[in-house]
Enzyme design. Structure first.
Site, short mmCIF file in Angstrom:
data_model
loop_
_atom_site.label_atom_id
_atom_site.label_comp_id
_atom_site.label_asym_id
_atom_site.label_seq_id
_atom_site.Cartn_x
_atom_site.Cartn_y
_atom_site.Cartn_z
CG ASP A 134 -1.91 1.11 1.21
OD1 ASP A 134 -2.93 0.96 0.51
OD2 ASP A 134 -1.69 2.15 1.88
CD GLU A 138 -4.48 4.30 -1.77
OE1 GLU A 138 -4.70 4.56 -0.59
OE2 GLU A 138 -5.32 4.47 -2.66
#
Length: 164
Positions: free
Chosen positions: A42, A85
């Site tokens: 992440d 993301e």
């Protein structure tokens, strides 16, 4: 062509979540006690990049990070854009010490990379949670352990690798 489009993320070119599950179901888990694992990657503070430099910059960063992740994915492993993301890598086989080393190499590569967008150099870091899996029936639990490890790493300062 439509099947390929339905399996790939159009921005990064990596598998999307649907494509990942299809490829995973076709993969063979290791046998004889060999470890496989899943890692969730992440981007740290990604919203700040979008808010400061715009979504075109955010897209540029996502493309660069996906390329870095794909370049460090071994033959037989599966990388995908999990969503937003987040990226996910399924490691088909490796011992647990190697998995930590591989994840740390990805983390360091992302942090060391020069992200240039419209004359601005950006610093990008990632937090990675990973967990070993022994078989496909353990995959959901393995994914949950990796996700828990990721959030633990986020709470403890980001830019790190945490094993679940």
């Amino acid at each position: 062509m439509l099947e390929n489009i339905s399996r790939k993320d159009p921005l990064t070119g990596l598998l999307n979540r649907r494509g990942f599950h299809l490829v995973l179901s076709e993969s063979m888990f290791p046998v004889n006690g060999t470890c496989s694992a899943v890692a969730i990657i992440d981007l740290d503070d990604f919203k700040k990049i979008n808010d400061t430099y715009g979504h075109a910059c955010g897209d540029h960063v996502l493309k660069e990070v996906s390329r870095l992740v794909a370049d460090r994915t071994r033959q037989g492993d599966i990388a995908c854009r999990w969503g937003g993301e987040e990226f996910l890598v399924f490691y088909s086989s490796a011992d647990e010490a190697s998995l930590s080393e591989i994840a740390n190499r990805i983390r360091q590569t992302v942090a060391d990379h020069m992200y240039l967008f419209e004359g601005h150099y950006l610093t990008v870091t990632v937090t990675i949670g990973f967990s070993p899996c022994r078989n496909i029936s353990d995959f959901a639990a393995c994914l949950n352990r990796a996700d828990d490890a990721l959030y633990y790493g986020k709470k403890k300062g980001k830019n790190q690798v945490v094993q679940g």
